[in-house]
Design an enzyme around this catalytic site. Sequence first.
Site, mmCIF file in Angstrom:
data_model
loop_
_atom_site.group_PDB
_atom_site.id
_atom_site.type_symbol
_atom_site.label_atom_id
_atom_site.label_comp_id
_atom_site.label_asym_id
_atom_site.label_seq_id
_atom_site.Cartn_x
_atom_site.Cartn_y
_atom_site.Cartn_z
ATOM 1 N N CYS A 1 69.570 -54.187 28.024
ATOM 2 C CA CYS A 1 69.792 -52.820 28.528
ATOM 3 C C CYS A 1 68.509 -52.042 28.231
ATOM 4 O O CYS A 1 67.459 -52.664 28.024
ATOM 5 C CB CYS A 1 71.050 -52.184 27.921
ATOM 6 N N HIS B 1 68.048 -67.774 10.079
ATOM 7 C CA HIS B 1 68.956 -67.299 9.032
ATOM 8 C C HIS B 1 70.343 -66.934 9.542
ATOM 9 O O HIS B 1 71.300 -66.982 8.769
ATOM 10 C CB HIS B 1 68.352 -66.075 8.326
ATOM 11 N N HIS C 1 72.557 -70.351 4.162
ATOM 12 C CA HIS C 1 72.947 -69.409 5.216
ATOM 13 C C HIS C 1 74.323 -69.729 5.795
ATOM 14 O O HIS C 1 74.973 -68.850 6.361
ATOM 15 C CB HIS C 1 71.884 -69.386 6.316
ATOM 16 N N THR D 1 67.477 -50.074 25.617
ATOM 17 C CA THR D 1 66.965 -50.297 24.258
ATOM 18 C C THR D 1 67.461 -51.603 23.650
ATOM 19 O O THR D 1 66.887 -52.077 22.667
ATOM 20 C CB THR D 1 67.452 -49.168 23.327
ATOM 21 N N ASP E 1 72.230 -54.032 32.389
ATOM 22 C CA ASP E 1 72.570 -52.859 33.193
ATOM 23 C C ASP E 1 71.344 -52.546 34.064
ATOM 24 O O ASP E 1 70.394 -53.340 34.134
ATOM 25 C CB ASP E 1 73.002 -51.678 32.305
HETATM 26 C C1 RB5 Z 1 71.027 -46.405 30.094
HETATM 27 O O1 RB5 Z 1 70.456 -45.172 30.392
HETATM 28 C C2 RB5 Z 1 70.879 -46.717 28.612
HETATM 29 O O2 RB5 Z 1 71.649 -45.840 27.862
HETATM 30 C C3 RB5 Z 1 71.262 -48.147 28.322
HETATM 31 O O3 RB5 Z 1 70.499 -48.999 29.086
HETATM 32 C C4 RB5 Z 1 71.071 -48.626 26.895
HETATM 33 O O4 RB5 Z 1 69.786 -48.384 26.448
HETATM 34 C C5 RB5 Z 1 72.110 -48.254 25.948
HETATM 35 O O5 RB5 Z 1 72.097 -48.628 24.777
#
Ligand code: RB5
Length: 154
Positions: free
Chosen positions: A65, A98, A133, A67, A8
């Site tokens: 993305c 694993h 595994h 996080t 994203d």
């Molecule tokens: C975008 O602001 C953020 O929510 C997205 O990139 C991500 O971290 C969601 O899990």
Amino acid sequence: MQIAIGSDHAGLELKTEVISILNDLGHEPVDFGTDSPASVDYPDFGEKAASAVSTGKTERGILICGTGQGMSMVANKFRGIRAALCNDLFSAKMSRMHNDANMLIMGGRIIGKDLAKEIVKTWLSTPFDGGRHCNRLDKINAIETKNMKGESQL
Ligand code: RB5
């Protein structure tokens, strides 16, 4: 290897770096966007890349993305996807040894390009351990099949 890749807006900068890393390593990234810094919804791009891996169009996939959490949730909805959120080297190595992870997820707001480069290199070069595994992965597949049939209630 053909590798589906997507992000994203929060992962776009790191995605651009990872594409260049993959090219340098001799792989063939297949880019599913996003292509601009405008705010978008990560499921729209995660779906495209995860679908490519799930249907066998590419062998592996990488999603980024902010996080990595949202992209992990999206990717793991797909049949046959074992998506691993790895913002450190140990997780990247173990997710291959694993879990035979076929998608790597990273957080563009958490790690920098140098660490991402090491994570990608490690994740692509570490083989699956197999052995005990395999049985565990078979159990994941069995759960997936049960859920698809609506038989998941224990
Ligand atoms: C975008 O602001 C953020 O929510 C997205 O990139 C991500 O971290 C969601 O899990």
